[in-house]
Write an enzyme that holds these catalytic residues in place. Structure first.
Site, mmCIF file in Angstrom:
data_model
loop_
_atom_site.group_PDB
_atom_site.id
_atom_site.type_symbol
_atom_site.label_atom_id
_atom_site.label_comp_id
_atom_site.label_asym_id
_atom_site.label_seq_id
_atom_site.Cartn_x
_atom_site.Cartn_y
_atom_site.Cartn_z
ATOM 1 N N LYS A 95 97.291 57.262 33.695
ATOM 2 C CA LYS A 95 96.209 58.247 34.048
ATOM 3 C C LYS A 95 95.849 59.333 32.973
ATOM 4 O O LYS A 95 94.889 59.674 32.723
ATOM 5 C CB LYS A 95 96.361 59.178 35.416
ATOM 6 C CG LYS A 95 96.376 58.015 36.363
ATOM 7 C CD LYS A 95 94.819 57.587 36.536
ATOM 8 C CE LYS A 95 94.759 56.804 37.961
ATOM 9 N NZ LYS A 95 93.370 56.093 38.442
ATOM 10 N N TYR A 140 105.359 59.257 41.203
ATOM 11 C CA TYR A 140 104.253 58.930 40.678
ATOM 12 C C TYR A 140 104.382 58.088 39.408
ATOM 13 O O TYR A 140 103.482 57.238 39.039
ATOM 14 C CB TYR A 140 103.127 60.127 40.107
ATOM 15 C CG TYR A 140 101.780 59.576 39.977
ATOM 16 C CD1 TYR A 140 101.074 58.924 41.111
ATOM 17 C CD2 TYR A 140 100.937 59.968 39.049
ATOM 18 C CE1 TYR A 140 99.817 58.502 40.729
ATOM 19 C CE2 TYR A 140 99.462 59.506 38.570
ATOM 20 C CZ TYR A 140 99.075 58.831 39.568
ATOM 21 O OH TYR A 140 97.693 58.438 39.694
#
Length: 268
Positions: free
Chosen positions: A176, A169
């Site tokens: 995020k 990720y």
């Protein structure tokens, strides 16, 4: 993935709990998009919709969906292009005069930064990812605020990688995390105006955006094996949760990150 409303969805929509509400949905790319799942549930619950598309290349994929949804507003919105987000809100002001719901479901990082190590990410790649994936939500909130004189709900899409390390990720994890922090601060700042702000954190889903992650198929397989429910979520599941957060049923909830992942996030 089930592209038709489930029995649960059909049961929920009978109440038309969002009748008369006006909802902006930013981030539909195609019929598999999380944003489309949310827009579809909003519409089936009675809301009027404003739908955006990224650019002319994306328009042929999004326009039929907007027509299917009966969208009152259909406009281009590339948040990286100066003035486009502002133009969307001006169109909403002219068409409706106010707004009840605004959903932000966009994220981007340059491929070389997304697929490389965080420690090797470029200055420009990090800035672009932060601007499109996080700061544009803050800008959306600023534009929505004057159109919500009687309160409303702002929604952003996050992922578990904001709070725990998810291999591959990479750059998007810190981005995020910043988005979820922004949700909390906006909830605090806008609470006195009865504007509630939420992040929604879906489990792995087969979307075009997710396909850019390295070894995403492995992540999907592991999610099925590890989630207590033993199933992947779909865009309708996310849409139902998003809709719930906009209703009076959630009137005392704000600043939260709600997981829609079959319990995957509770597992070690």
């Amino acid at each position: 993935m089930n592209d038709q409303p489930t029995d649960l969805t059909k049961t929920a929509i009978q109440s038309k709990v969002l009748h008369g509400k006006r909802a902006l949905v930013i981030g539909i790319a195609n019929e598999h998009s999380i944003a489309y799942g949310c827009a579809r549930v909003f519409r089936e619950l009675g809301a009027d919709l404003a739908v955006t598309y990224l650019n002319e290349k994306a328009r042929p994929y999004v326009e039929p969906l907007a027509k299917e949804l009966g969208a009152s507003v259909f406009a281009p919105c590339d948040v990286a292009q100066s003035g486009q987000l502002e133009a969307v809100f001006e169109q909403i002001r002219g068409t409706w005069g106010n707004l009840d719901i605004a959903l932000h479901s966009i994220a981007f990082a340059p491929k070389e930064d997304l697929q490389g190590r965080l420690v090797d990410s470029s200055d420009e790649g990090f800035k672009v990812a932060m601007d499109i994936s996080c700061h544009s939500f803050i800008r959306m909130a600023r534009l929505a605020e004057p159109l919500m004189p009687n309160g409303g709900t702002l929604l952003a899409m996050s992922y578990h990688g904001a709070n725990k390390v998810v291999p591959n990720y990479n750059l998007m994890g810190p981005v995020k995390a910043a988005l979820e922090s922004a949700v909390r601060y906006l909830a605090y700042e806008l609470g006195e105006k009865h504007i509630r702000v939420h992040a929604i954190s879906p489990g792995p889903l087969k979307t075009r955006a997710a396909s850019g992650l390295k070894d995403f198929d492995v992540l999907l397989s592991e999610a099925i094996e590890r989630a207590p429910i033993g199933e992947l979520v779909d865009i309708d599941d996310v849409g139902l949760t998003a809709a719930y957060l906009t209703t009076p049923f959630a009137r005392r909830l704000t600043g939260t990150t709600t997981y829609v992942d079959g319990g995957l996030s509770i597992m070690a």
